[in-house]
Design an enzyme around this catalytic site. Structure first.
Site, short mmCIF file in Angstrom:
data_model
loop_
_atom_site.label_atom_id
_atom_site.label_comp_id
_atom_site.label_asym_id
_atom_site.label_seq_id
_atom_site.Cartn_x
_atom_site.Cartn_y
_atom_site.Cartn_z
N ARG A 13 0.77 -1.10 -0.07
CA ARG A 13 -0.12 -0.41 0.03
C ARG A 13 1.15 1.33 -0.03
O ARG A 13 0.05 2.30 -1.12
CB ARG A 13 -1.05 -0.16 1.09
CG ARG A 13 -2.13 0.91 0.98
CD ARG A 13 -3.11 0.66 2.35
NE ARG A 13 -4.31 -0.17 1.49
CZ ARG A 13 -5.42 0.32 1.20
NH1 ARG A 13 -5.33 2.06 0.81
NH2 ARG A 13 -6.34 -0.25 1.33
N GLU B 17 -9.71 5.85 6.83
CA GLU B 17 -8.20 6.06 7.09
C GLU B 17 -8.55 7.94 6.89
O GLU B 17 -6.83 7.95 7.08
CB GLU B 17 -7.75 5.50 6.69
CG GLU B 17 -8.07 3.98 7.54
CD GLU B 17 -7.43 2.37 6.51
OE1 GLU B 17 -8.26 2.03 5.61
OE2 GLU B 17 -6.15 1.95 6.97
N1 MTE Z 1 -11.94 5.04 14.77
C1 MTE Z 1 -12.34 4.81 16.50
N2 MTE Z 1 -13.06 5.24 16.71
N3 MTE Z 1 -11.33 4.20 16.35
C2 MTE Z 1 -10.45 3.16 15.71
O1 MTE Z 1 -9.78 2.39 16.19
N4 MTE Z 1 -9.42 2.95 13.33
C3 MTE Z 1 -8.85 3.13 12.39
C4 MTE Z 1 -10.85 4.24 11.55
N5 MTE Z 1 -11.24 5.11 12.34
C5 MTE Z 1 -10.74 3.57 14.64
C6 MTE Z 1 -11.14 4.61 13.89
C7 MTE Z 1 -9.05 2.01 11.09
S1 MTE Z 1 -7.67 2.20 11.33
C8 MTE Z 1 -9.95 1.83 10.12
S2 MTE Z 1 -9.45 0.98 8.13
C9 MTE Z 1 -11.32 1.72 9.81
O2 MTE Z 1 -11.72 2.95 11.02
C10 MTE Z 1 -12.14 0.79 10.59
O3 MTE Z 1 -13.59 1.25 10.77
P1 MTE Z 1 -14.26 1.57 9.28
O4 MTE Z 1 -14.14 0.45 7.74
O5 MTE Z 1 -16.26 0.68 9.62
O6 MTE Z 1 -14.31 2.42 9.16
N1 HPA Z 2 -5.47 -2.20 4.89
C1 HPA Z 2 -6.22 -3.04 5.62
N2 HPA Z 2 -5.63 -3.90 6.23
C2 HPA Z 2 -5.94 -5.28 5.36
C3 HPA Z 2 -5.16 -4.95 4.07
C4 HPA Z 2 -5.51 -3.16 3.45
O1 HPA Z 2 -5.43 -2.98 2.25
N3 HPA Z 2 -5.40 -6.20 3.14
C5 HPA Z 2 -5.10 -6.97 4.67
N4 HPA Z 2 -5.24 -6.75 5.00
MO1 MOS Z 3 -7.18 -0.30 9.23
S1 MOS Z 3 -4.62 0.60 9.39
O1 MOS Z 3 -7.10 -1.10 7.68
O2 MOS Z 3 -7.15 -0.94 10.59
#
Ligand code: MTE
Ligand code: HPA
Ligand code: MOS
Length: 765
Positions: free
Chosen positions: A317, A720
């Protein structure tokens, strides 16, 4: 499906479903679950050496300590001693080789937490110390890698660089970051009858916990259930590594036959578990006098630690995001996945993307400063085009490019040009306090890069009283996924959100779920839940048409009310009638992301369903005598497509931005010469707090921004992407300290006050 477009819940700023529980303290986290009878508490004994052969672990005094019931080493593991999520290259308890200071070597179960923790200190370990590799560049030198080196090439970077009118090169050091979730890692394993095992785990990936616990305890997946109602934050830190904690609890439960809980204390959590990868980046770029990049060559060396964990996709990534929003016609990327004698690094919000984007944003800033132009002009000069200059280095066509629109809007709404002039004017009169401003874009690819992970399931029951029970494969970590999916289910069923019970993630309800990660939670689980609800709604519509002798098109179900021609009744009344008619009132749903494919051998394809965009303008003031700074104003314009819940999305944008600013400014991980992490508590590791918020903070969602792809209600993922908006803070600081005498300060990240002073003094290397 047209009626649902007027749905009542989707698109509304409903509060987080647990907001009231969060504030009154009754939201149950894993540690709050009532403890089973005879529960034992587990503590882990860690390696004090970065690299050593373990000749012997003497646990006699540990086992004899007050309250201790059992102790385990690798030899006591009945199943497979592995917690590697992708590659089976990491042991749960190290058997005969300690590879980092902080690695788990043994576990102790005792009556109380204190007894267990104190007992671990009574161990006698006979180590034979070995040479340790403690930084990525030494690993490159010694060819010490967790995974093979990857390269990606498009065009001819070398020739383009050497033929370009101007050239630059630089080395960047980019620090890692601890996830610093407020709830640390925790799991409780509770033996069930006939060999079953129930595991409560604070995990983004219950399915993986289920499978790795089954493997470690010599069970089948059918004999293990993993449940997680919520996490107190995860940020990627609980994507793979929650399984290690759960495995240790399960191994102790196996050994003792009793329920076992392992809750790491903060210091152990920080020492034992992985973080964002720090990177060494080298770039060489060739460009012309207009700032157009002709060719760029990147070298990335990332600290993976002792095992692969998720380092493969993370570094991929990083490679996929070192274009950010720019068309790089001739590019070469070399990515080293360095094996170091430090903790195995793992997912952290952005998943390598931020590291890749930092590289190209630094290149752009350097070009602008070399040409003495506004970096915004150089950014625009290199942006992807709409119908041309629109293919990424990995051959995906950028079909949804809106970066120019976002930048144009934000430039105006933030008053960028006037403020930049004002900052420059201020600096001519102020030698000590200096101001800086920067605008940076974000383009972030949405989908797991491993195509097979882009699948999700859901399970919905409608009970006889017209209320519903909702399960899906996603997990809640504070991001608001559960309320978003409930909003979708409510609209699809035609009921209000209060009629829906949102349930814990549970491997016995929805199997084979991917980690809630890659920001894809609402995209994929939302679609799966919608599919389940659509089945139930279809059956109800068919039934109502039959029952009231009307056409299906004359049946409307919305807001707990049903109309069928002239007939009107409550949803509850319809359900009662349907039940009497033996209509099936529950359903499962499934979704897989369409259009994506990707060949890892050639690094080409369409790994991402679509891109999420955004941009930020940050302004700072720096005290050049101390290196301290304040972020005075931030303006963000971010693309959530058609937002499912604007309140949640704005929360994600604010939180992501601040977390990113912490990574690039105040959060610094330090290891000593023995390979020990010396920053393992809030006393030495500075995450942003309320007082670090921008004094003036303006966050806006891009309007009329429906996703051009058929995502759930045309929304876009938000978890993210906003983190990377914080690159504007770093470049605003750099802008503030650039002078005529030193136009390209060698500022490194994190830009702590010390780093800022070093850059001002020009004594970085
Ligand atoms: N927001 C909060 N409050 N707490 C978290 O741990 N994790 C982040 C983001 N926002 C996180 C957060 C990460 S790393 C990801 S990948 C996404 O939330 C995952 O949730 P979603 O796919 O439902 O957005
Ligand atoms: N993002 C987050 N987690 C993952 C991914 C990615 O692209 N691929 C495998 N695990
Ligand atoms: Mo988020 S780093 O893809 O858990």
């Amino acid at each position: 499906m047209g009626a649902r477009a007027n749905g009542r819940a989707v698109g509304k700023s409903l509060a987080h479903d647990s907001a009231h529980l969060h504030v009154n303290g009754s939201a149950a986290y894993t540690d709050d679950i009532p403890e089973p009878r005879d529960l034992l508490h587990v503590a882990v004994g860690l390696s004090s050496k970065a690299h050593a052969r373990i000749r012997n672990i003497d646990l006699d005094e540990v086992v004899a300590a007050t309250g201790v019931v059992a102790a385990c080493t690798a030899a006591d593991i009945q199943g497979v001693n592995n917690c590697g999520p992708v590659v089976a290259d990491e042991q749960i308890l190290a058997a005969d080789l300690a590879e980092y200071a902080g690695q788990a070597l043994f576990a102790v179960a005792a009556q109380t937490v204190d007894q267990a923790r104190k007992a671990t200190r009574l161990v006698h370990i006979d180590y034979e110390e070995l040479e340790a590799i403690l930084d990525p560049m030494t690993a490159v030198e010694k060819q010490s890698f967790v995974l093979p080196t990857e390269t990606l090439q498009r065009g001819d970077a070398k020739t383009a660089i050497s033929n370009a009118p101007q050239r630059l090169q630089r080395r960047l050091d980019l620090g890692g970051q601890d996830q610093f979730y407020l709830e640390g890692h925790i799991a409780m394993a509770v033996p069930q009858e006939d060999g079953g095992l129930l595991v409560y785990s604070s995990t983004q990936h219950p399915d993986e916990v289920q499978h790795l616990v089954a493997q470690a305890t010599a069970r089948d997946a059918k004999d293990v259930v993993c449940i997680c109602r919520r996490m107190g934050g995860a940020f990627g830190g609980k994507e793979s590594q929650a399984a290690t904690i759960a495995c240790i609890a399960a191994i102790m439960a196996n050994k003792t036959g009793r329920a076992c809980k392992l809750r790491l204390d903060r210091d152990d959590d920080m020492v034992m578990t992985g973080k964002r990868h720090d990177f060494v980046i080298e770039y060489e770029v060739g460009f012309d006098d207009s700032g157009l990049i002709h060719g760029v060559d990147f070298m990335f060396a990332s600290r993976c630690g002792i095992s692969a964990d998720l380092s493969g996709p993370i570094n991929d990534r990083a490679m996929f995001h070192c274009d950010n929003a720019y068309f790089l016609e001739n590019i070469q990327i070399t990515s080293y996945r360095c094996k170091t004698n430090t903790v195995s690094n793992t997912a952290f919000r952005g998943f390598g993307g931020p590291q890749g984007m930092h590289a190209i944003e630094y290149v752009i800033d350097d070009i602008a400063r070399t040409l003495d132009k506004d970096p915004l002009e150089i950014r625009r000069r290199n942006f992807y085009g709409i119908n041309e200059r629109n293919v990424t280095p990995y051959q995906q066509v950028v079909e949804d490019n809106i970066v120019n629109d976002i930048i144009d809007q934000l430039e105006v709404s933030s008053d960028y040009a006037a403020r930049r002039a004002e900052v420059r004017e201020f600096n001519t009169k102020s030698a000590i306090l200096r101001r800086g401003i920067a605008i940076t874009p974000v383009k972030f690819g949405i989908s797991f890069t491993a195509t097979h992970l882009n699948q999700a399931g859901a399970l919905v029951h409608v009970y006889r009283d017209g209320t519903a029970h909702l399960n899906h494969g996603g997990t809640e970590m504070g991001q608001g996924l559960f309320i978003k999916v409930a909003q979708i289910a409510a609209d699809e069923l035609g009921i209000t959100v209060d009629k829906i019970r949102i349930n814990a993630s549970d491997t016995s309800k929805v199997p084979n779920a991917s980690a809630t990660a890659a920001s894809s939670g609402s995209d994929i689980n939302g679609k799966a839940a919608q599919a389940a609800c659509a089945k139930i709604r279809g059956r109800l519509t068919e039934f109502a048409a039959r029952h009231f002798s009307v056409k299906e098109a004359q049946v409307e179900i919305e807001g707990n009310r049903v109309t069928a021609g002239e007939n009107e009744l409550s949803f509850e009344a319809l359900i009662k009638l349907a039940w009497l008619d033996r209509v099936k009132l529950f359903a499962s749903g499934f979704y897989k992301t369409p259009k994506i494919h990707y060949d890892r051998e050639t690094f080409s394809g369409r790994p991402f369903f679509y891109y999420a965009y955004g941009a930020a303008v940050s302004e700072v003031v720096v005290d050049t005598l101390t290196g301290e700074y304040r972020v005075t104003r931030v303006d963000i314009l971010h693309d959530c497509g058609t937002s499912l819940n604007p309140a949640m999305d704005i929360g994600q944008i604010e939180g992501g931005f601040i977390q990113g600013a912490g990574w690039l400014t105040s959060e610094e991980l330090c290891w000593n010469a023995a390979g020990e992490l010396t920053t393992h508590a809030p006393s030495t590791y500075k995450i942003p707090t309320c007082s670090d918020l921008p004094i003036d903070f303006r966050v806006t969602l891009l309007q009329n921004a429906a996703n051009r792809e058929d995502t759930i209600y045309r929304s876009k993922a938000v978890g993210e992407p906003p983190l990377m908006l914080s690159l504007s803070v770093f470049h605003a600081i750099r802008d503030a300290i650039a002078t005529e005498h030193q136009p390209l300060p060698d500022l490194q990240a994190p830009a702590t006050p010390e780093a800022v002073l070093r850059a001002i003094d020009g004594d970085n290397r």
